[in-house]
Design a protein around this motif. Sequence first.
Motif, PDB file in Angstrom:
ATOM      1  N   LEU A  57      54.359  87.037   7.218  1.00  0.00           N
ATOM      2  CA  LEU A  57      53.051  86.380   7.140  1.00  0.00           C
ATOM      3  C   LEU A  57      52.838  85.905   5.710  1.00  0.00           C
ATOM      4  O   LEU A  57      53.026  86.679   4.758  1.00  0.00           O
ATOM      5  N   ILE A  58      52.432  84.643   5.550  1.00  0.00           N
ATOM      6  CA  ILE A  58      52.261  84.049   4.217  1.00  0.00           C
ATOM      7  C   ILE A  58      50.814  83.577   4.082  1.00  0.00           C
ATOM      8  O   ILE A  58      50.337  82.780   4.897  1.00  0.00           O
ATOM      9  N   ASP A  59      50.135  84.053   3.055  1.00  0.00           N
ATOM     10  CA  ASP A  59      48.723  83.730   2.821  1.00  0.00           C
ATOM     11  C   ASP A  59      48.589  82.280   2.355  1.00  0.00           C
ATOM     12  O   ASP A  59      49.133  81.914   1.307  1.00  0.00           O
ATOM     13  N   ILE A  60      47.869  81.449   3.133  1.00  0.00           N
ATOM     14  CA  ILE A  60      47.667  80.042   2.747  1.00  0.00           C
ATOM     15  C   ILE A  60      46.189  79.730   2.523  1.00  0.00           C
ATOM     16  O   ILE A  60      45.795  78.565   2.532  1.00  0.00           O
ATOM     17  N   THR A  61      45.379  80.771   2.303  1.00  0.00           N
ATOM     18  CA  THR A  61      43.936  80.563   2.138  1.00  0.00           C
ATOM     19  C   THR A  61      43.644  79.596   0.987  1.00  0.00           C
ATOM     20  O   THR A  61      42.786  78.705   1.108  1.00  0.00           O
ATOM     21  N   GLY A  62      44.351  79.761  -0.134  1.00  0.00           N
ATOM     22  CA  GLY A  62      44.127  78.895  -1.297  1.00  0.00           C
ATOM     23  C   GLY A  62      44.457  77.440  -0.993  1.00  0.00           C
ATOM     24  O   GLY A  62      43.697  76.531  -1.369  1.00  0.00           O
ATOM     25  N   GLU A  63      45.550  77.214  -0.296  1.00  0.00           N
ATOM     26  CA  GLU A  63      45.952  75.848   0.056  1.00  0.00           C
ATOM     27  C   GLU A  63      44.943  75.206   1.019  1.00  0.00           C
ATOM     28  O   GLU A  63      44.675  74.003   0.917  1.00  0.00           O
ATOM     29  N   VAL A  64      44.404  76.013   1.930  1.00  0.00           N
ATOM     30  CA  VAL A  64      43.403  75.475   2.865  1.00  0.00           C
ATOM     31  C   VAL A  64      42.139  75.086   2.088  1.00  0.00           C
ATOM     32  O   VAL A  64      41.582  73.999   2.282  1.00  0.00           O
ATOM     33  N   GLN A  65      41.704  75.946   1.164  1.00  0.00           N
ATOM     34  CA  GLN A  65      40.505  75.628   0.370  1.00  0.00           C
ATOM     35  C   GLN A  65      40.742  74.374  -0.478  1.00  0.00           C
ATOM     36  O   GLN A  65      39.831  73.534  -0.624  1.00  0.00           O
ATOM     37  N   SER A  66      41.955  74.219  -1.026  1.00  0.00           N
ATOM     38  CA  SER A  66      42.273  73.001  -1.793  1.00  0.00           C
ATOM     39  C   SER A  66      42.162  71.751  -0.919  1.00  0.00           C
ATOM     40  O   SER A  66      41.671  70.711  -1.378  1.00  0.00           O
ATOM     41  N   ALA A  67      42.631  71.851   0.339  1.00  0.00           N
ATOM     42  CA  ALA A  67      42.543  70.702   1.251  1.00  0.00           C
ATOM     43  C   ALA A  67      41.077  70.365   1.538  1.00  0.00           C
ATOM     44  O   ALA A  67      40.711  69.186   1.635  1.00  0.00           O
ATOM     45  N   ILE A  68      40.248  71.403   1.662  1.00  0.00           N
ATOM     46  CA  ILE A  68      38.805  71.176   1.878  1.00  0.00           C
ATOM     47  C   ILE A  68      38.205  70.518   0.633  1.00  0.00           C
ATOM     48  O   ILE A  68      37.448  69.549   0.732  1.00  0.00           O
ATOM     49  N   ASP A  69      38.566  71.028  -0.535  1.00  0.00           N
ATOM     50  CA  ASP A  69      38.081  70.440  -1.794  1.00  0.00           C
ATOM     51  C   ASP A  69      38.438  68.953  -1.865  1.00  0.00           C
ATOM     52  O   ASP A  69      37.595  68.110  -2.187  1.00  0.00           O
ATOM     53  N   ASP A  70      39.699  68.643  -1.566  1.00  0.00           N
ATOM     54  CA  ASP A  70      40.180  67.254  -1.655  1.00  0.00           C
ATOM     55  C   ASP A  70      39.428  66.331  -0.699  1.00  0.00           C
ATOM     56  O   ASP A  70      39.286  65.141  -0.975  1.00  0.00           O
ATOM     57  N   SER A  71      39.014  66.875   0.447  1.00  0.00           N
ATOM     58  CA  SER A  71      38.343  66.034   1.451  1.00  0.00           C
ATOM     59  C   SER A  71      36.943  65.632   1.012  1.00  0.00           C
ATOM     60  O   SER A  71      36.396  64.646   1.490  1.00  0.00           O
ATOM     61  N   GLY A  72      36.338  66.425   0.141  1.00  0.00           N
ATOM     62  CA  GLY A  72      34.964  66.154  -0.286  1.00  0.00           C
ATOM     63  C   GLY A  72      33.923  66.521   0.756  1.00  0.00           C
ATOM     64  O   GLY A  72      32.732  66.332   0.539  1.00  0.00           O
ATOM     65  N   ILE A  73      34.363  67.059   1.899  1.00  0.00           N
ATOM     66  CA  ILE A  73      33.421  67.411   2.973  1.00  0.00           C
ATOM     67  C   ILE A  73      32.784  68.770   2.684  1.00  0.00           C
ATOM     68  O   ILE A  73      33.475  69.747   2.408  1.00  0.00           O
ATOM     69  N   LYS A  74      31.453  68.810   2.745  1.00  0.00           N
ATOM     70  CA  LYS A  74      30.700  70.010   2.358  1.00  0.00           C
ATOM     71  C   LYS A  74      30.288  70.836   3.564  1.00  0.00           C
ATOM     72  O   LYS A  74      29.943  72.014   3.443  1.00  0.00           O
ATOM     73  N   ASP A  75      30.255  70.204   4.721  1.00  0.00           N
ATOM     74  CA  ASP A  75      29.687  70.837   5.905  1.00  0.00           C
ATOM     75  C   ASP A  75      30.457  70.321   7.127  1.00  0.00           C
ATOM     76  O   ASP A  75      30.392  69.133   7.431  1.00  0.00           O
ATOM     77  N   GLY A  76      31.189  71.211   7.793  1.00  0.00           N
ATOM     78  CA  GLY A  76      31.969  70.772   8.937  1.00  0.00           C
ATOM     79  C   GLY A  76      32.932  71.838   9.406  1.00  0.00           C
ATOM     80  O   GLY A  76      32.647  73.039   9.321  1.00  0.00           O
ATOM     81  N   VAL A  77      34.091  71.380   9.881  1.00  0.00           N
ATOM     82  CA  VAL A  77      35.089  72.276  10.444  1.00  0.00           C
ATOM     83  C   VAL A  77      36.474  71.847   9.945  1.00  0.00           C
ATOM     84  O   VAL A  77      36.762  70.647   9.898  1.00  0.00           O
ATOM     85  N   CYS A  78      37.288  72.819   9.568  1.00  0.00           N
ATOM     86  CA  CYS A  78      38.661  72.543   9.139  1.00  0.00           C
ATOM     87  C   CYS A  78      39.631  73.078  10.193  1.00  0.00           C
ATOM     88  O   CYS A  78      39.664  74.284  10.458  1.00  0.00           O
ATOM     89  N   HIS A  79      40.395  72.176  10.807  1.00  0.00           N
ATOM     90  CA  HIS A  79      41.381  72.558  11.818  1.00  0.00           C
ATOM     91  C   HIS A  79      42.771  72.618  11.194  1.00  0.00           C
ATOM     92  O   HIS A  79      43.146  71.709  10.443  1.00  0.00           O
ATOM     93  N   LEU A  80      43.513  73.669  11.531  1.00  0.00           N
ATOM     94  CA  LEU A  80      44.885  73.855  11.052  1.00  0.00           C
ATOM     95  C   LEU A  80      45.811  73.885  12.261  1.00  0.00           C
ATOM     96  O   LEU A  80      45.476  74.508  13.284  1.00  0.00           O
ATOM     97  N   PHE A  81      46.981  73.253  12.138  1.00  0.00           N
ATOM     98  CA  PHE A  81      47.895  73.142  13.287  1.00  0.00           C
ATOM     99  C   PHE A  81      49.336  73.214  12.793  1.00  0.00           C
ATOM    100  O   PHE A  81      49.772  72.389  11.987  1.00  0.00           O
ATOM    101  N   VAL A  82      50.079  74.202  13.293  1.00  0.00           N
ATOM    102  CA  VAL A  82      51.486  74.381  12.926  1.00  0.00           C
ATOM    103  C   VAL A  82      52.350  73.368  13.681  1.00  0.00           C
ATOM    104  O   VAL A  82      52.246  73.267  14.901  1.00  0.00           O
ATOM    105  N   LEU A  83      53.202  72.643  12.975  1.00  0.00           N
ATOM    106  CA  LEU A  83      54.018  71.598  13.606  1.00  0.00           C
ATOM    107  C   LEU A  83      55.380  72.126  14.049  1.00  0.00           C
ATOM    108  O   LEU A  83      56.370  71.379  14.055  1.00  0.00           O
ATOM    109  N   HIS A  84      55.455  73.407  14.432  1.00  0.00           N
ATOM    110  CA  HIS A  84      56.713  74.047  14.798  1.00  0.00           C
ATOM    111  C   HIS A  84      56.504  74.947  16.013  1.00  0.00           C
ATOM    112  O   HIS A  84      55.370  75.313  16.324  1.00  0.00           O
ATOM    113  N   THR A  85      57.617  75.328  16.653  1.00  0.00           N
ATOM    114  CA  THR A  85      57.508  76.113  17.887  1.00  0.00           C
ATOM    115  C   THR A  85      57.979  77.562  17.708  1.00  0.00           C
ATOM    116  O   THR A  85      57.999  78.320  18.673  1.00  0.00           O
ATOM    117  N   THR A  86      58.363  77.924  16.496  1.00  0.00           N
ATOM    118  CA  THR A  86      58.747  79.321  16.228  1.00  0.00           C
ATOM    119  C   THR A  86      57.937  79.856  15.047  1.00  0.00           C
ATOM    120  O   THR A  86      58.422  80.653  14.241  1.00  0.00           O
TER     121      THR A  86
END
Lengths: 132, 132, 132
Positions: free
Chosen positions: C15-44
């Motif tokens: 298990l690899i912690d990606i909380t910081g990377e997710v927050q950076s993506a939210i920061d980059d989007s400039g969106i203050k209020d909404g929903v952030c969806h994450l989706f793994v592009l792999h089957t394993t």
Amino acid sequence: MIKTIDVRSSARSELIDITGEVQSAIDDSGIKDGVCHLFVLHTTAGLTINEGADPSVKRDIPAYLDKTVPRHGDYRHMEGNSDSHIKASLTGASEMVIIEGGKAVLGVWQAIYFCEFDGPRQRKVAVKILGN
Amino acid sequence: MIKTIDVRSSARSELIDITGEVQSAIDDSGIKDGVCHLFVLHTTAGLTINEGADPSVKRDIPAYLDKTVPRHGDYRHMEGNSDSHIKASLTGASEMVIIEGGKAVLGVWQAIYFCEFDGPRQRKVAVKILGN
Amino acid sequence: MIKTIDVRSSARSELIDITGEVQSAIDDSGIKDGVCHLFVLHTTAGLTINEGADPSVKRDIPAYLDKTVPRHGDYRHMEGNSDSHIKASLTGASEMVIIEGGKAVLGVWQAIYFCEFDGPRQRKVAVKILGN
């Protein structure tokens, strides 16, 4: 009115590829950029995203669940499908895919599967697409 | 400010029906068409959607998880609730329901459950509703 | 173009912690209020939200899955990673977090984890942020 995908299962435990039907629903919506939510309207079925290339994967997943969640166990629910309810909670009632350029964003090997755990039955998956 | 649903559990492992609270949150939002996202703000609890009619189903699911994820095992986490963390990842921290005509779209037998895996405790579920 | 988070795993199950990377993506989007969806592009591989404070939790979860989904079993898929596909369906390909005030809304102990089940590999998580 909500859009639904109709699924006809032919076995008690079975994964059915609905990727094409999901893409058709996205096409019909006209939405090019957003999110597509899928929701199973049943309590003995689920949704999962996994490999679509080798058909053996869609057999290994329900075979594993059949082994780990025994059909006949120390259950309180008396309809003979307690295992189906448990498998439904393990896979989950919903899935989502991101939409970009009018297409569902999936990895090379990914397919969207309806998971039947108490078939054969006629089933419904609700679809809701939100644009950006 | 984010809307939350407060849940009070009374057992270590327990499913609690929050369908009514979710519908109230949708009512309060005034949104008639969209998606309602639910998110558990804890690491030893989850959310699932399953049968609400026969109360034995909500007992069979945590009973199965108690059996398949033993409370005392070869765990590194020393707080005595490693099984609770694992069960939380098996059910998942979030669920979603589609909203149509101001109502959560659910199948005839479906209910929305908070899954307690390390109770009794006071818990919180965050709610976010996006309109179409 | 869709935003992606790159993840480099170094073990077969991890298990690899990606909380910081997710927050950076939210920061980059400039969106203050909404929903952030994450989706793994792999089957394993999968995604899960669980405790980030004690690193033993992120070891107990894949260790449990390794035990309950044996690597060598009665599988049809012949690539030697049927267990990885099954674990991917048990954790799920997507997660979501609510955004409020430009921040991912997480409980005190929660972290967002990428779940590697067939590493070491280079992996991608797609991110889609919808504003309110």
